[in-house]
Design an enzyme around this catalytic site. Sequence first.
Site, PDB file in Angstrom:
ATOM      1  N   ALA A  45      26.768 -33.868  71.181  1.00  0.00           N
ATOM      2  CA  ALA A  45      25.352 -33.850  71.246  1.00  0.00           C
ATOM      3  C   ALA A  45      24.894 -32.818  70.253  1.00  0.00           C
ATOM      4  O   ALA A  45      25.482 -31.866  69.777  1.00  0.00           O
ATOM      5  CB  ALA A  45      24.804 -33.294  72.576  1.00  0.00           C
ATOM      6  N   TYR A  46      23.386 -32.981  69.895  1.00  0.00           N
ATOM      7  CA  TYR A  46      22.916 -31.767  69.196  1.00  0.00           C
ATOM      8  C   TYR A  46      22.142 -30.938  70.173  1.00  0.00           C
ATOM      9  O   TYR A  46      21.219 -31.297  70.884  1.00  0.00           O
ATOM     10  CB  TYR A  46      21.928 -32.470  68.403  1.00  0.00           C
ATOM     11  CG  TYR A  46      21.207 -31.465  67.285  1.00  0.00           C
ATOM     12  CD1 TYR A  46      21.621 -30.873  66.241  1.00  0.00           C
ATOM     13  CD2 TYR A  46      19.941 -30.804  67.553  1.00  0.00           C
ATOM     14  CE1 TYR A  46      21.205 -29.867  65.451  1.00  0.00           C
ATOM     15  CE2 TYR A  46      19.191 -29.977  66.673  1.00  0.00           C
ATOM     16  CZ  TYR A  46      19.824 -29.530  65.789  1.00  0.00           C
ATOM     17  OH  TYR A  46      18.948 -28.680  64.966  1.00  0.00           O
ATOM     18  N   THR A  47      22.640 -29.592  70.224  1.00  0.00           N
ATOM     19  CA  THR A  47      22.106 -28.961  71.350  1.00  0.00           C
ATOM     20  C   THR A  47      21.315 -27.533  70.963  1.00  0.00           C
ATOM     21  O   THR A  47      21.070 -26.742  71.803  1.00  0.00           O
ATOM     22  CB  THR A  47      23.456 -28.240  72.222  1.00  0.00           C
ATOM     23  OG1 THR A  47      24.262 -27.763  71.578  1.00  0.00           O
ATOM     24  CG2 THR A  47      24.030 -29.561  72.731  1.00  0.00           C
ATOM     25  N   ASP A  89      20.423 -31.116  82.117  1.00  0.00           N
ATOM     26  CA  ASP A  89      19.037 -30.674  83.037  1.00  0.00           C
ATOM     27  C   ASP A  89      17.760 -30.824  82.217  1.00  0.00           C
ATOM     28  O   ASP A  89      16.576 -30.998  82.870  1.00  0.00           O
ATOM     29  CB  ASP A  89      19.418 -29.472  83.903  1.00  0.00           C
ATOM     30  CG  ASP A  89      19.336 -28.101  82.769  1.00  0.00           C
ATOM     31  OD1 ASP A  89      20.390 -28.423  81.919  1.00  0.00           O
ATOM     32  OD2 ASP A  89      18.470 -27.460  82.739  1.00  0.00           O
ATOM     33  N   TYR A 111      14.542 -31.775  72.385  1.00  0.00           N
ATOM     34  CA  TYR A 111      15.964 -31.744  72.849  1.00  0.00           C
ATOM     35  C   TYR A 111      16.085 -32.545  74.217  1.00  0.00           C
ATOM     36  O   TYR A 111      16.766 -33.733  74.329  1.00  0.00           O
ATOM     37  CB  TYR A 111      16.374 -30.610  73.116  1.00  0.00           C
ATOM     38  CG  TYR A 111      17.874 -30.749  73.824  1.00  0.00           C
ATOM     39  CD1 TYR A 111      19.085 -31.016  73.084  1.00  0.00           C
ATOM     40  CD2 TYR A 111      17.771 -30.002  75.167  1.00  0.00           C
ATOM     41  CE1 TYR A 111      20.145 -30.969  73.959  1.00  0.00           C
ATOM     42  CE2 TYR A 111      19.159 -30.167  75.860  1.00  0.00           C
ATOM     43  CZ  TYR A 111      20.181 -30.536  75.187  1.00  0.00           C
ATOM     44  OH  TYR A 111      21.305 -30.682  75.812  1.00  0.00           O
ATOM     45  N   LYS A 115      17.708 -36.482  74.849  1.00  0.00           N
ATOM     46  CA  LYS A 115      18.761 -36.471  75.782  1.00  0.00           C
ATOM     47  C   LYS A 115      18.360 -37.476  77.072  1.00  0.00           C
ATOM     48  O   LYS A 115      19.107 -38.603  77.235  1.00  0.00           O
ATOM     49  CB  LYS A 115      19.083 -35.118  76.580  1.00  0.00           C
ATOM     50  CG  LYS A 115      19.687 -34.240  75.653  1.00  0.00           C
ATOM     51  CD  LYS A 115      21.103 -34.644  75.283  1.00  0.00           C
ATOM     52  CE  LYS A 115      22.163 -34.922  76.227  1.00  0.00           C
ATOM     53  NZ  LYS A 115      23.597 -35.174  75.948  1.00  0.00           N
ATOM     54  N   TRP A 135      23.442 -25.617  81.567  1.00  0.00           N
ATOM     55  CA  TRP A 135      23.880 -24.098  81.309  1.00  0.00           C
ATOM     56  C   TRP A 135      25.521 -24.122  80.976  1.00  0.00           C
ATOM     57  O   TRP A 135      26.161 -23.322  81.618  1.00  0.00           O
ATOM     58  CB  TRP A 135      23.528 -23.071  82.607  1.00  0.00           C
ATOM     59  CG  TRP A 135      22.063 -23.032  82.635  1.00  0.00           C
ATOM     60  CD1 TRP A 135      21.035 -23.694  82.162  1.00  0.00           C
ATOM     61  CD2 TRP A 135      21.423 -22.019  83.408  1.00  0.00           C
ATOM     62  NE1 TRP A 135      19.873 -23.694  82.610  1.00  0.00           N
ATOM     63  CE2 TRP A 135      20.089 -22.390  83.503  1.00  0.00           C
ATOM     64  CE3 TRP A 135      21.921 -20.858  84.067  1.00  0.00           C
ATOM     65  CZ2 TRP A 135      18.930 -21.576  84.311  1.00  0.00           C
ATOM     66  CZ3 TRP A 135      21.019 -19.984  84.976  1.00  0.00           C
ATOM     67  CH2 TRP A 135      19.583 -20.440  84.652  1.00  0.00           C
TER      68      TRP A 135
END
Length: 283
Positions: A45-47, A89, A111, A115, A135
């Site tokens: 993923a790109y976070t 979340d 983001y 997702k 988190w």
Amino acid sequence: RALAEERGLAGSFDYCDIDTFDMSDPEAYAQYDWSLYGTVINCGAYTAVDRAETPEGRVTAWKANATGPALLARTCAGHGITLIHVSSDYVFDGTAEVHDEEEPLSPLSVYGQTKAAGDIAVAGCPRHYIMRSSWVIGEGRNFVKTMRGLSDRVADPEDKLTQVTVVDDQLGRLTFTRDMARAIFHVLGTHAPYGTYDCTGSGAVKSWADIARAVFEAANGNGEKVVPVSTADYYASAAGPVAPRPVHSALDLSKLEAVGFHMPDWEEELGEYLDALDLGGSF
């Protein structure tokens, strides 16, 4: 890394990263004989939540978080492969104090939108598990490691850092990657019904400032050096774009518990994680 630690680097699993397999590139799929695989676990993923609000970051986030999972879902569906996908979340706006798997998607940020798009794509694969986290803490850079280092700096009389401000109006629970890896192998091994499962640490819902204070206290007994601040004030002087964050990030764990897996209390896991950092070992 947590999955590899849980199952070992050899044996019946192949591991890859973007350097060897770019899941957002349709041509990259030709390098694999997909008939050899029964399961694909997507942890990619790109976070970079704030960078995703920039023109360049937006493109990368959509490639990694939406296009890639969509191509994986199409490939897995075509070959009868089970697809496990890690969610976030951030697909919710944070209005509800606790989010369950049936809540409609309502992302606030780029983001979160990417997702959510990835979740929708993966849900189109007949054999899928969406494991929704919040988190996340594991190897590599993360909030707990950062706070541990800042606590050491504040405790150092020669360092000019005397206190640290941390937001106190975002509420949730930590998810340790070790526990998520075990949950993933549990739903696979028990053939739990396909679908979405909330998968975070159990226990009390706390703020980022609460977590930082616990880290400071455990590290150097200087928890009082963590100063709570609102999200608005914390980012008031930010130079670049700032992504909106959900206020409430706690997820309902009852569905995962119903299939026989109980996520550990994140506060107990935090203590073990900090002990592992002190010993220089892995967690």
